[in-house]
Design a protein around this motif. Structure first.
Motif, PDB file in Angstrom:
ATOM      1  N   ARG A  99       0.841  -1.209   0.000  1.00 12.19           N
ATOM      2  CA  ARG A  99       0.000   0.000   0.000  1.00 12.19           C
ATOM      3  C   ARG A  99       0.875   1.257   0.000  1.00 12.19           C
ATOM      4  NH1 ARG A  99      -3.828   1.051   5.036  1.00 12.19           N
ATOM      5  NH2 ARG A  99      -1.840   1.762   5.886  1.00 12.19           N
ATOM      6  N   GLN A 100       1.971   1.213   0.757  1.00 14.02           N
ATOM      7  CA  GLN A 100       2.912   2.352   0.751  1.00 14.02           C
ATOM      8  C   GLN A 100       3.353   2.657  -0.681  1.00 14.02           C
ATOM      9  OE1 GLN A 100       4.268   3.996   3.509  1.00 14.02           O
ATOM     10  NE2 GLN A 100       4.001   2.625   5.234  1.00 14.02           N
ATOM     11  N   ILE A 101       3.734   1.601  -1.391  1.00 15.68           N
ATOM     12  CA  ILE A 101       4.249   1.787  -2.755  1.00 15.68           C
ATOM     13  C   ILE A 101       3.128   2.282  -3.675  1.00 15.68           C
ATOM     14  CG2 ILE A 101       5.260   0.576  -4.743  1.00 15.68           C
ATOM     15  CD1 ILE A 101       6.722  -1.222  -2.586  1.00 15.68           C
ATOM     16  N   MET A 102       1.911   1.790  -3.473  1.00 15.36           N
ATOM     17  CA  MET A 102       0.765   2.265  -4.262  1.00 15.36           C
ATOM     18  C   MET A 102       0.581   3.777  -4.079  1.00 15.36           C
ATOM     19  SD  MET A 102      -3.264   1.306  -3.842  1.00 15.36           S
ATOM     20  CE  MET A 102      -3.501   2.480  -2.509  1.00 15.36           C
ATOM     21  N   PHE A 103       0.651   4.242  -2.814  1.00 12.23           N
ATOM     22  CA  PHE A 103       0.497   5.684  -2.564  1.00 12.23           C
ATOM     23  C   PHE A 103       1.652   6.483  -3.168  1.00 12.23           C
ATOM     24  CE2 PHE A 103      -2.514   4.887   1.141  1.00 12.23           C
ATOM     25  CZ  PHE A 103      -3.580   5.544   0.545  1.00 12.23           C
ATOM     26  N   ILE A 104       2.876   5.954  -3.046  1.00 10.91           N
ATOM     27  CA  ILE A 104       4.029   6.652  -3.642  1.00 10.91           C
ATOM     28  C   ILE A 104       3.790   6.867  -5.136  1.00 10.91           C
ATOM     29  CG2 ILE A 104       6.473   6.389  -4.293  1.00 10.91           C
ATOM     30  CD1 ILE A 104       6.871   4.979  -1.521  1.00 10.91           C
ATOM     31  N   GLN A 105       3.301   5.811  -5.830  1.00 10.35           N
ATOM     32  CA  GLN A 105       3.097   5.908  -7.275  1.00 10.35           C
ATOM     33  C   GLN A 105       1.846   6.713  -7.630  1.00 10.35           C
ATOM     34  OE1 GLN A 105       5.405   5.302  -9.070  1.00 10.35           O
ATOM     35  NE2 GLN A 105       6.559   3.477  -8.535  1.00 10.35           N
ATOM     36  N   ASP A 106       0.736   6.439  -6.934  1.00 12.45           N
ATOM     37  CA  ASP A 106      -0.529   7.091  -7.309  1.00 12.45           C
ATOM     38  C   ASP A 106      -0.544   8.572  -6.945  1.00 12.45           C
ATOM     39  OD1 ASP A 106      -1.225   4.577  -8.107  1.00 12.45           O
ATOM     40  OD2 ASP A 106      -2.812   4.261  -6.612  1.00 12.45           O
ATOM     41  N   LEU A 107      -0.023   8.894  -5.760  1.00 11.52           N
ATOM     42  CA  LEU A 107      -0.046  10.293  -5.303  1.00 11.52           C
ATOM     43  C   LEU A 107       1.218  11.044  -5.702  1.00 11.52           C
ATOM     44  CD1 LEU A 107      -1.508   9.722  -1.710  1.00 11.52           C
ATOM     45  CD2 LEU A 107      -2.734  10.468  -3.755  1.00 11.52           C
TER      46      LEU A 107
ATOM     47  N   GLY B 251      12.505   0.699 -11.370  1.00  8.11           N
ATOM     48  CA  GLY B 251      13.871   1.202 -11.286  1.00  8.11           C
ATOM     49  C   GLY B 251      13.846   2.605 -10.725  1.00  8.11           C
ATOM     50  N   PRO B 252      15.024   3.196 -10.434  1.00  4.04           N
ATOM     51  CA  PRO B 252      15.069   4.557  -9.863  1.00  4.04           C
ATOM     52  C   PRO B 252      14.274   5.593 -10.667  1.00  4.04           C
ATOM     53  CG  PRO B 252      17.259   3.568  -9.876  1.00  4.04           C
ATOM     54  CD  PRO B 252      16.362   2.619 -10.605  1.00  4.04           C
ATOM     55  N   ASP B 253      14.265   5.445 -12.006  1.00  6.14           N
ATOM     56  CA  ASP B 253      13.571   6.433 -12.847  1.00  6.14           C
ATOM     57  C   ASP B 253      12.052   6.299 -12.783  1.00  6.14           C
ATOM     58  OD1 ASP B 253      16.018   7.361 -13.582  1.00  6.14           O
ATOM     59  OD2 ASP B 253      16.098   6.258 -15.491  1.00  6.14           O
ATOM     60  N   ASP B 254      11.579   5.155 -12.266  1.00  6.29           N
ATOM     61  CA  ASP B 254      10.129   4.936 -12.182  1.00  6.29           C
ATOM     62  C   ASP B 254       9.550   5.406 -10.853  1.00  6.29           C
ATOM     63  OD1 ASP B 254      10.311   3.461 -14.639  1.00  6.29           O
ATOM     64  OD2 ASP B 254      11.041   1.748 -13.468  1.00  6.29           O
ATOM     65  N   ILE B 255      10.422   5.832  -9.938  1.00  5.05           N
ATOM     66  CA  ILE B 255       9.984   6.181  -8.578  1.00  5.05           C
ATOM     67  C   ILE B 255       9.958   7.709  -8.458  1.00  5.05           C
ATOM     68  CG2 ILE B 255      10.560   5.979  -6.118  1.00  5.05           C
ATOM     69  CD1 ILE B 255      12.035   3.308  -6.895  1.00  5.05           C
ATOM     70  N   PRO B 256       8.796   8.309  -8.135  1.00  2.74           N
ATOM     71  CA  PRO B 256       8.696   9.779  -8.103  1.00  2.74           C
ATOM     72  C   PRO B 256       9.448  10.448  -6.947  1.00  2.74           C
ATOM     73  CG  PRO B 256       6.637   8.778  -7.373  1.00  2.74           C
ATOM     74  CD  PRO B 256       7.501   7.655  -7.863  1.00  2.74           C
ATOM     75  N   LEU B 257       9.845   9.661  -5.941  1.00  2.00           N
ATOM     76  CA  LEU B 257      10.523  10.245  -4.786  1.00  2.00           C
ATOM     77  C   LEU B 257      11.806  10.973  -5.190  1.00  2.00           C
ATOM     78  CD1 LEU B 257      10.245   7.195  -2.340  1.00  2.00           C
ATOM     79  CD2 LEU B 257       8.961   9.329  -2.157  1.00  2.00           C
ATOM     80  N   LYS B 258      12.068  12.107  -4.506  1.00  2.00           N
ATOM     81  CA  LYS B 258      13.341  12.809  -4.738  1.00  2.00           C
ATOM     82  C   LYS B 258      14.214  12.821  -3.477  1.00  2.00           C
ATOM     83  CE  LYS B 258      11.691  17.438  -3.444  1.00  2.00           C
ATOM     84  NZ  LYS B 258      11.398  18.825  -3.849  1.00  2.00           N
ATOM     85  N   ALA B 259      13.575  12.654  -2.309  1.00  2.00           N
ATOM     86  CA  ALA B 259      14.335  12.733  -1.052  1.00  2.00           C
ATOM     87  C   ALA B 259      13.706  11.831   0.000  1.00  2.00           C
ATOM     88  CB  ALA B 259      14.371  14.177  -0.536  1.00  2.00           C
ATOM     89  N   GLY B 260      14.548  11.371   0.923  1.00  2.00           N
ATOM     90  CA  GLY B 260      14.081  10.599   2.068  1.00  2.00           C
ATOM     91  C   GLY B 260      14.705  11.148   3.328  1.00  2.00           C
ATOM     92  N   ILE B 261      13.932  11.203   4.418  1.00  2.00           N
ATOM     93  CA  ILE B 261      14.431  11.673   5.713  1.00  2.00           C
ATOM     94  C   ILE B 261      14.360  10.487   6.664  1.00  2.00           C
ATOM     95  CG2 ILE B 261      14.091  13.298   7.617  1.00  2.00           C
ATOM     96  CD1 ILE B 261      12.831  15.219   5.551  1.00  2.00           C
ATOM     97  N   PHE B 262      15.528   9.959   7.001  1.00  2.00           N
ATOM     98  CA  PHE B 262      15.610   8.680   7.703  1.00  2.00           C
ATOM     99  C   PHE B 262      16.314   8.836   9.051  1.00  2.00           C
ATOM    100  CE2 PHE B 262      16.177   7.400   3.056  1.00  2.00           C
ATOM    101  CZ  PHE B 262      14.810   7.251   2.845  1.00  2.00           C
ATOM    102  N   GLY B 263      15.719   8.269  10.089  1.00  2.00           N
ATOM    103  CA  GLY B 263      16.323   8.338  11.417  1.00  2.00           C
ATOM    104  C   GLY B 263      15.769   7.249  12.310  1.00  2.00           C
ATOM    105  N   ALA B 264      16.003   7.375  13.615  1.00  2.00           N
ATOM    106  CA  ALA B 264      15.513   6.486  14.679  1.00  2.00           C
ATOM    107  C   ALA B 264      16.372   5.251  14.886  1.00  2.00           C
ATOM    108  CB  ALA B 264      14.055   6.066  14.471  1.00  2.00           C
ATOM    109  N   GLU B 265      17.347   5.005  14.004  1.00  2.00           N
ATOM    110  CA  GLU B 265      18.266   3.890  14.215  1.00  2.00           C
ATOM    111  C   GLU B 265      19.565   4.196  13.484  1.00  2.00           C
ATOM    112  OE1 GLU B 265      16.048   0.603  12.662  1.00  2.00           O
ATOM    113  OE2 GLU B 265      16.529   1.073  10.585  1.00  2.00           O
ATOM    114  N   ALA B 266      20.623   3.500  13.881  1.00  2.00           N
ATOM    115  CA  ALA B 266      21.932   3.721  13.262  1.00  2.00           C
ATOM    116  C   ALA B 266      21.931   3.195  11.833  1.00  2.00           C
ATOM    117  CB  ALA B 266      23.004   3.013  14.093  1.00  2.00           C
ATOM    118  N   TRP B 267      22.583   3.931  10.944  1.00  2.00           N
ATOM    119  CA  TRP B 267      22.773   3.441   9.568  1.00  2.00           C
ATOM    120  C   TRP B 267      24.069   4.016   9.033  1.00  2.00           C
ATOM    121  CZ3 TRP B 267      20.721   6.690   5.122  1.00  2.00           C
ATOM    122  CH2 TRP B 267      20.294   7.954   5.542  1.00  2.00           C
ATOM    123  N   SER B 268      24.650   3.292   8.101  1.00  2.00           N
ATOM    124  CA  SER B 268      25.996   3.638   7.631  1.00  2.00           C
ATOM    125  C   SER B 268      25.930   4.376   6.291  1.00  2.00           C
ATOM    126  CB  SER B 268      26.807   2.355   7.453  1.00  2.00           C
ATOM    127  OG  SER B 268      26.163   1.534   6.488  1.00  2.00           O
TER     128      SER B 268
END
Length: 433
Positions: free
Chosen positions: A167-175, A200-217
């Motif tokens: 459903r997350q991916i549906m909203f990303i694409q539809d909205l 693929g990356p070109d099919d995804i409308p997202l331009k930015a992500g804000i990620f936190g709450a856990e360690a990542w490299s």
């Protein structure tokens, strides 16, 4: 062209920031002395009164607060305003002992949402964006904090919460969502699922992500950016201090700017509790200088990092914190060696493995054992025993080089390690059971 949510304060001169901090600290110490008997007793035990605090130069005279204090004062012992003035609580997702319950009046929520709005604008957000909030809602601070920040920026806000990935991916694409906010492990999971669905990356409308709450490299950041075709921004916060938005990354991605008009940061030696010189690595301590309902003074985060005041290309003048390299309390000591999960993750990602792994620590015959279970990617999955043994040996050597101790590595089939839609459970320490 860099954009700011509150340019005059985000780009204020050092003198202006110090003047704000001096005024707010003096006022906050008096507020806590008058309204939080628990902390007043700690000040009295140290022989300090509000009259001793005239500027941020006197901050070191004040006693620390820690998780232990929050447990002892639970639930209402650190509240600084009448309960009738509190409008919300948030709580940690901790599973051991008493939960941390933080209180907010409307003033505190407004300031918190401003901090989150600064983070969204720093990631390129504006009122023309569709911002999908895939952090958990409810007691967890991630969803409510970024939700409020997104409203303040004027984004169309999509409050999906975590889980229900298709459903997350549906909203990303539809909205046509342009910004996504979630934990990095969930972002990696979303990216993995999108790839499976043929995006693929070109099919995804997202331009930015804000990620936190856990360690990542940094390696995990690169993987997420490449899979989704986005720029991935780090955000930092703790429930005790309000939630995400205490610090955030800008376009330079060289550390997170701390919102110094609301929080004073110090670095201390976790053993001696002495304040360390600027640029030193140590434990991060925060003082919330204008939170009214739950005013944290010199709160020990247990996060290990460095601060820098080097000029930032984005134009923001607030001090930056490096990505925490681990924690002074969940740092693993294995056979006398300090081991941080982020070090293990770096080795795995450098060898081309996805960021799904589990570290299992145990004690057998009075000796610590370190077993790292690593999921193979679908591309490298094989049932060739010799090939698996060779790949495991490469990881054993890589971990030995990074950590200085030998670990057992077990390569497992794709998707065989349980996925987490909240914080990933990376470490199982059986020595404590």
């Amino acid at each position: 062209m860099e954009k700011y949510f509150q340019e005059s304060i985000e780009c204020a001169s050092r003198d202006e920031i110090i003047a704000i901090q001096n005024e707010k600290l003096v006022k906050q110490v008096r507020h806590v002395w008058d309204n939080v008997p628990y902390y007043r007793k700690k000040m009295e035990a140290k022989g300090v009164t509000p009259d001793d605090i005239k500027s941020i130069d006197d901050l070191h005279k004040l006693p620390f607060l820690s998780k232990k204090d929050l447990r002892e004062a639970y639930p209402y012992g650190l509240v600084g305003v009448p309960l009738k003035d509190c409008v919300r609580i948030q709580s940690t997702s901790g599973t051991t002992g008493k939960r941390v319950v933080a209180f907010y009046n409307q003033h505190d929520i407004d300031l918190w949402e401003d901090c989150c709005a600064r983070a969204i604008v720093a990631a390129g957000g504006s009122n023309e964006d569709v911002c999908q909030i895939s952090y958990g809602y409810g007691l967890f601070t991630g969803g409510p904090g970024l939700n409020g920040g997104s409203h303040k920026v004027g984004c169309l806000t999509v409050p999906t919460s975590s889980g229900n990935t298709d459903r997350q991916i549906m909203f990303i694409q539809d909205l046509q969502s342009t910004i996504i906010c979630c934990t990095p492990s969930y972002a990696a999971f979303l990216g993995e699922r999108m790839k499976e669905m043929g995006y693929g990356p070109d099919d995804i409308p997202l331009k930015a992500g804000i990620f936190g709450a856990e360690a990542w490299s940094e390696e995990m950041r690169r993987d997420i950016q490449n899979t989704m075709g986005i720029k991935a921004y780090d955000i930092y916060g703790l429930t005790e201090l309000s939630g995400p938005g205490v610090a955030f990354e800008c376009s330079a991605q060289k550390g997170m700017h701390i919102n110094e008009d609301h929080f004073i940061a110090e670095i201390i030696d976790p053993e001696t509790e002495e304040v360390l010189p600027e640029g030193s690595q140590g434990e991060l301590v925060f003082t919330a200088i204008d939170k009214e309902a739950f005013p944290m003074i010199r709160y020990r985060t247990r996060d290990i990092c460095r601060l820098t005041r080097e000029k930032c290309s984005c134009g923001r003048t607030h001090v930056r914190m490096a990505k925490p390299m681990g924690r002074s309390d969940d740092m693993l000591i294995i056979r006398g060696v300090n081991v941080f999960p982020s070090q293990i993750e770096t080795v795995l990602l450098n060898h081309g493995y996805a960021a799904n792994y589990q570290i299992i620590v145990d004690r057998k015959n009075n000796s610590d054992t370190l077993d790292v279970q690593v999921e193979m990617t679908p591309e490298m999955f094989t049932d060739n025993v010799g090939e698996i043994a060779e790949n495991q040996k490469q990881l054993v050597d890589g971990l030995k080089s990074m950590l200085g101790i030998k670990a057992k590595v077990t390569l497992v089939a794709p998707k065989s390690i349980a996925r987490s839609e909240g914080k990933a459970v990376r470490v199982i320490d059986k020595r404590k059971i």
